[in-house]
Scaffold this active site. Structure first.
Site, PDB file in Angstrom:
ATOM      1  N   HIS A 266      35.144  40.616  45.511  1.00  0.00           N
ATOM      2  CA  HIS A 266      33.501  40.439  44.728  1.00  0.00           C
ATOM      3  C   HIS A 266      33.626  41.462  43.655  1.00  0.00           C
ATOM      4  O   HIS A 266      34.172  42.741  43.955  1.00  0.00           O
ATOM      5  CB  HIS A 266      32.659  40.762  45.819  1.00  0.00           C
ATOM      6  N   ARG A 330      33.050  35.035  40.279  1.00  0.00           N
ATOM      7  CA  ARG A 330      33.423  36.260  40.753  1.00  0.00           C
ATOM      8  C   ARG A 330      34.952  36.587  40.629  1.00  0.00           C
ATOM      9  O   ARG A 330      35.444  37.726  40.071  1.00  0.00           O
ATOM     10  CB  ARG A 330      33.111  36.311  42.153  1.00  0.00           C
TER      11      ARG A 330
END
Lengths: 637, 255
Positions: A266, A330
């Site tokens: 992330h 992401r």
């Protein structure tokens, strides 16, 4: 063994309806007679337990925490997607389906993803009815915000605590069923083995974490909703107790593990600062709605961020991806941050960070508006770093956050072991090689509220299940095996703690099986992990006994299984000779450094079969067929 | 990593409550925590102390923890007599050692309440909270028949107030901080969330009576307006919710 995904025939838009009709039903009066075990009480397990009990099944629910309300779904911040099109901005079930398949870099099943998009709207309705306090507009309508990988605003949220509120909704429904006597709840239990009888999942062995005793529970079906294995990396945004043990025990019993190398890293987490650090903290992706990501243009620029003039800042995402800007998916955002840091443009003490700057948003909307949207996140950031993000740009860096890989399941969410259903992050089914933001909550609840309640019925209605109980010899065999492993862990009495081994494993995986992979690195990692595992079983120090509350023993078991899955992750990464989504192998990239897929040879799910302790797992392939979506090079420009 | 002598590194004396199990007596033990980096969280400091204890063959300090980002509500202990330590609006996992000074003595105890038995050391059994929720802390709606999410408009300020109450993480600090070990802030927060929202109205009376009744039955004390719960709540839940619970309870009793 030929993998059969059991995807129903017919047009994509009709598959689920048709399948629901074709699934056999269990007579309402007979449901009570079927016992179902659910392991895990996050969004998937909590919602499944409640829904199955509402239907009348006899449910036993297990969680490792002291209360079902604490599962790690609770920490999801930003939101949950649904194709409501409340914003009139062109959203539709088809668009959510398309965005998700594309976001996953065309490595997920069309039929599963379409179904997910279909039920997404029911999830919002269900959660509103439960009293989940979603954010509202002034007129009382539900509010939305944008998330990465989409150009429509379809994310529903409850401040920065959406996961908490959805989980408490499911926990409320579960609590209601506990009170009604339809669910028996077992807390502080860790599942250590799956019991398979006549080829079917028929029960589990758990350790009571308070007394240390091993307990046996039999059932007609087992639902595994035990979460992902991101903690294999030691540092991640996962909860400390998140583990792969239940899934790995099932893998050893014959459930295939699919795409284990697909790990989501992330982009917006608080950077690592020291070696004693125990976990990483996510800053919700929703911040990328208003925050601008940048690094200094000149490598090694040591000035504080506020003294670097506009002209000397590199807003690299806006520059490279003007179409999506700071809202690229992401995997793209994470790798871009790494590329900047590799060029020496990273910031902060470690130089492994980039800025996420709210200056322009505060100027545009005012501090109060920003505080209302992100107040709790800013506060969390300040607590950890002692810096005020209203004044100074946040520093962020990618961190392990989610695993798209998981146990292989068919369209019914059943694994290769009949009767073992796998839900939520623990399965592999919907996100392909990269999960879009606000889709994990959607999938967990889709699986639990709207999919398994039907498909388990279909299984139970046609399975011929022999009557068995906990006295069956397979329960004894599993029990003895689990007991022997605990004894072994306690008897080594070596010189290193489990956490110490775990840290080393994490370094290996992050270095060689992280955001960028190379074949030679992966080969090295495989050796290093094998070596580390050997050392672990010779030199780990646990302490205490198995007959008591022993957190050190829990850690040791968790680390032992991470050492095993770590190796499978590396093997999977080595076998996938392409780049896709999160799996970026340096040897396969476009001229613009984007992931270069090989659709001819790798448009498949890799499913691994356990072959014993000293053997590599066997490879099985489930080809992915795209009938509705054209495979293209993902572009976010 | 920081080294001893650094400004950002401190030494502490820990007085920790040790108790083998719920039915045996506990006592304080003293430990040294050396070279504690001030960037560490409180739990990371305990991790380091525990690692040393494991290596020297001692039983490490048992403490509950999971998400370590202040939302799961698993962690918690009394630190120098304060629930979750000295910082306002902070769970123990989010408390950083920069709030302590070199040479400090830090007293660490479990939550103390008749309804929360000690499991081991700092770990307590909070299943009483689950039982309060099971008594009625939900809206009775099965999966399947929910109307469209926008069919029931909820004014923004109402949704925000409901969210303020719903932010409770169920950690138990309110009970630990209260001289009467009352669970009224916890119970009031859940009753309030549903009393505020239109979806919660059909069951409002039944819910208030059942949850308050269960709370009393489980051995939690009564509110005496000490307001310690609000002060120590890591999510800063307001005692307004206790007032609302009392109103709901009275309303339910009279009507």
């Amino acid at each position: 063994m030929q993998l059969d995904s059991k995807i129903p025939d017919g047009p994509l838009t009709e598959k689920w309806d048709r399948h629901r009709f074709e699934l056999k039903l269990v007579n309402p009066a007979n449901k009570r007679k079927f016992k179902i075990i659910v392991v895990g009480t996050g969004l998937a397990g909590g919602s499944a337990s409640a829904s199955l009990a509402e239907l009348g099944y006899n449910v036993k629910t297990f969680c490792i925490q002291d209360s079902p309300r604490r599962a790690h779904s609770i920490a999801a911040q930003g939101g949950i997607n649904a194709a409501k099109n409340y914003q009139n901005d062109g959203d539709s079930i088809w668009r959510l389906f398309y965005d998700t398949v594309k976001g996953g870099d065309f490595r997920s099943r069309e039929a599963n993803v379409y179904r997910l998009a279909q039920v997404s709207n029911n999830i919002i309705d269900q959660c509103v009815a439960q009293g989940v306090p979603f954010a509202r507009e002034y007129g009382g309508q539900l509010a939305n915000r944008s998330f990465g990988g989409a150009q429509v605003s379809r994310t529903f949220y409850a401040r920065g605590q959406t996961g908490q509120q959805l989980l408490l909704g499911a926990y409320g429904s579960l609590s209601r069923q506990i009170a009604a006597g339809n669910v028996r709840l077992f807390t502080r239990r860790e599942m250590l083995d799956l019991v398979v009888i006549d080829g079917k999942a028929r029960g589990i062995i758990v350790r009571n974490l308070v007394s240390g005793e091993l307990e046996k529970y039999a059932a007609d079906a087992v639902v595994l909703a035990s979460g992902g294995y991101g903690n294999a990396f030691y540092l991640s945004t996962m909860a400390m107790g998140s583990n792969v043990s239940a899934a790995f025990a099932s893998y050893k019993k014959g459930a295939f593990f699919a795409n284990p190398c697909f790990t989501q890293i992330h982009p917006t987490c608080i950077p690592v600062h020291s070696t004693y650090q125990s976990k990483l903290t996510l800053m919700s992706e929703s911040l990328r709605n208003d925050g601008r990501v940048w690094v200094p243009k000149n490598p090694g620029d040591k000035r504080p961020p506020n003294q670097i003039p506009e002209a000397e800042r590199d807003y690299y995402l806006e520059e490279k991806y003007p179409g999506f800007g700071n809202l690229v998916p992401r995997d793209v955002a994470s790798r871009s941050a790494k590329v900047q840091c590799d060029m020496g443009k990273g910031v902060g003490d470690t130089k492994l960070a980039v800025y996420l700057d709210f200056k322009d948003a505060i100027k545009r909307d005012g501090r109060d508006v920003i505080a209302m949207k992100y107040g709790n996140l800013f506060q969390m950031y300040e607590k950890i770093t002692a810096e005020n993000p209203y004044e100074t740009p946040m520093m962020i860096y990618p961190a392990v956050h989610y695993t798209m890989g998981g146990l292989w399941v068919d369209y019914n969410l059943m694994s290769t072991i009949p009767g073992l259903f796998v839900l939520g992050e623990a399965n592999f089914s919907d996100h392909g090689a990269n999960r879009l933001g606000a889709s994990a909550l959607m999938q967990g609840l889709a699986d639990g509220y709207f999919i398994t309640p039907y498909t388990i019925g279909g299984y139970l209605a046609q399975a011929s299940l022999e009557k068995i109980d906990e006295n069956h010899k397979e329960f004894d065999a599993s029990f003895l095996k689990v007991e022997a492993r605990i004894k072994k862990l306690l008897s080594i009495e070596g010189k290193r703690t489990a956490d110490d081994f775990h840290r080393e494993l994490g370094h290996i995986l992050w270095e060689y099986c992280g955001m960028e992979r190379k074949d030679e690195g992966l080969l090295k990692a495989k050796e290093l992990i094998a070596d580390l595992r050997e050392k672990f079983w010779e030199n780990v120090l646990v302490g205490g006994s198995g007959q008591e509350f022993n957190q050190s023993l829990e850690r040791a078991g968790l680390v032992a299984d991470f050492l095993d899955i770590g190796e499978v992750m590396v093997i999977d990464a080595l076998a996938r000779k392409e780049s896709c989504g999160c799996h970026f192998n340096e040897a396969f990239q476009t001229e613009e450094n984007e992931a270069l897929r090989d659709d001819e040879n790798f448009c498949h799910v890799s499913a691994w079969e356990y072959k014993g302790e000293s053997c590599d797992p066997a490879f099985h392939k489930e080809p992915l067929e795209f009938e509705n979506v054209k495979l293209t090079q993902r572009s976010y420009k | 990593m920081t080294k001893a002598g650094d400004k950002s590194c401190i030494n502490l004396k820990l007085k920790v409550w040790r108790q083998k199990g719920s039915d045996v007596k506990g006592r304080f033990e003293t430990y040294e925590a050396r070279n504690v980096s001030t960037d560490m969280s409180f739990l990371e400091m305990l991790d380091v102390v525990n690692e040393e204890m494991i290596l020297s063959g001692k039983d490490p300090i048992a403490f509950d923890h999971d998400c370590r980002e202040g939302i799961c509500g698993t962690c918690g202990a009394m630190v120098n007599g304060r629930a979750h330590g000295p910082e306002k609006g902070t769970t123990l996992c989010q408390l950083h050692m920069r709030h302590f000074s070199n040479g400090d003595t830090v007293v660490i105890e479990p939550w103390r309440s008749r309804a929360f038995k000690v499991v081991k050391d700092l770990v307590v059994d909070r299943s009483a909270f689950d039982k309060i929720i099971q008594a009625g802390g939900y809206i009775s709606v099965n999966v399947g028949g929910a109307p469209d999410g926008n069919a029931i408009p909820v004014p923004q300020e109402v949704a925000e107030k409901a969210m303020d109450a719903a932010a409770c993480i169920g950690c138990g600090a309110c009970v630990a901080a209260c001289p009467n070990a009352s669970a009224m802030l916890f119970t009031g927060a859940k009753i309030s969330q549903f009393a505020l929202l239109p979806q919660g109205l059909p069951e409002a009376k039944k819910r208030a009576l059942a949850m308050v009744g269960k709370m009393d039955e489980l051995g939690f004390g009564n509110c005496a307006n000490e307001t310690e719960c609000e002060k120590e709540c890591p999510k800063e839940i307001s005692i307004e919710n206790i007032a609302r619970m009392n109103r709901e309870f009275l309303k339910a009793g009279f009507l």
